[in-house]
Design an enzyme around this catalytic site. Sequence first.
Site, short mmCIF file in Angstrom:
data_model
loop_
_atom_site.label_atom_id
_atom_site.label_comp_id
_atom_site.label_asym_id
_atom_site.label_seq_id
_atom_site.Cartn_x
_atom_site.Cartn_y
_atom_site.Cartn_z
N GLY A 24 -3.68 -5.29 -2.06
CA GLY A 24 -4.80 -6.13 -1.68
C GLY A 24 -6.09 -5.75 -2.38
NE ARG A 54 -9.63 -12.26 -1.38
CZ ARG A 54 -8.45 -12.86 -1.43
NH1 ARG A 54 -7.92 -13.16 -2.61
NH2 ARG A 54 -7.79 -13.16 -0.33
N GLY A 71 -12.36 4.34 -17.79
CA GLY A 71 -11.54 5.03 -18.77
C GLY A 71 -10.15 5.34 -18.26
CE1 TYR A 126 -7.53 -8.12 10.29
CE2 TYR A 126 -9.25 -7.72 11.91
CZ TYR A 126 -8.70 -7.48 10.68
OH TYR A 126 -9.30 -6.60 9.82
CB ALA A 163 -1.86 -7.48 12.98
CB ILE A 219 -16.93 -3.77 5.28
CG1 ILE A 219 -16.50 -2.55 6.12
CG2 ILE A 219 -17.27 -3.35 3.85
CD1 ILE A 219 -17.55 -1.48 6.29
#
Length: 278
Positions: A17, A20, A68, A183, A186, A216
């Site tokens: 995931g 993004r 890098g 949610y 879960a 967030i």
Amino acid sequence: MGEEKGHLSGKVAWVTGSSRGIGRVIATHLADMGAAVALHGTTATSTQAFGEGNSLEEVASDIAAQSGARVLPVHGDLTDEGVVTHMVETIRAELGSIDILVNCAGGDIGAAGTSAPMAGKPPQNDAVSIALEDIRTVLDRNLMTCILCSRAVAPEMMERRAGHIVSIGSIAGLFGTENSAIYATAKAAVHEYTRCLAEMLRAHNVTANVIAPGDIQTPRFLASRVVDEDMQQDGGTLVRYGQSIEIARAVEFLVSDKNTYITGQVLRVDGGKQIWPS
């Protein structure tokens, strides 16, 4: 901990995931710390959902140029065991054995996907009225991806007697809530599965922990709710929305050589929004 460039050099990290949002920042940060990173999205263009890139390949190239580090883009449905197996084989062939697994795939996204209203949050998103199709989608997206990826990676860690698994849970999984109930269910299951996994892995010197973020500020977060502008601050107070890098730094510690004795824990990273025992 301070940002010690290169201290994850020689490690291979798979961040699910990570096309993004929080996952992308975690992957970028681990690459900045020297790890070779497998960048994952459900599709090759998952990056486009909230304007975070044209393609997974492009994001991988950008991270590699910045850090890098070697960055491998992989995509596929992590609720399909065969896809997970093939993806792990690809990562091993291209980057080497996986030292770090970050289970970040998830979200309160129903069957209609991210293009639906409120960035995919299921309508009637409570414990009783939510559609059965949405229940199964949210459980699969959050819990089954965590289980299938952990099952695919843990055996090689056990054999080598080295490795770290971090699953991204949520403070939603630590209290009862009327909205986003499935949610929350879960994520509570992700927390408990990780505790069970940690108990199994202890004797093999492999750690398994959970980071439970609070609110967030990501592009999808901003698209999925009415935002409190007073909470959109960069710092100077803990009463604010968090930043993805604050999650990434916590992950960094848990997957580093400095973590030699922490496992089976659920660490809230929420600015103190929840201050009570787990």
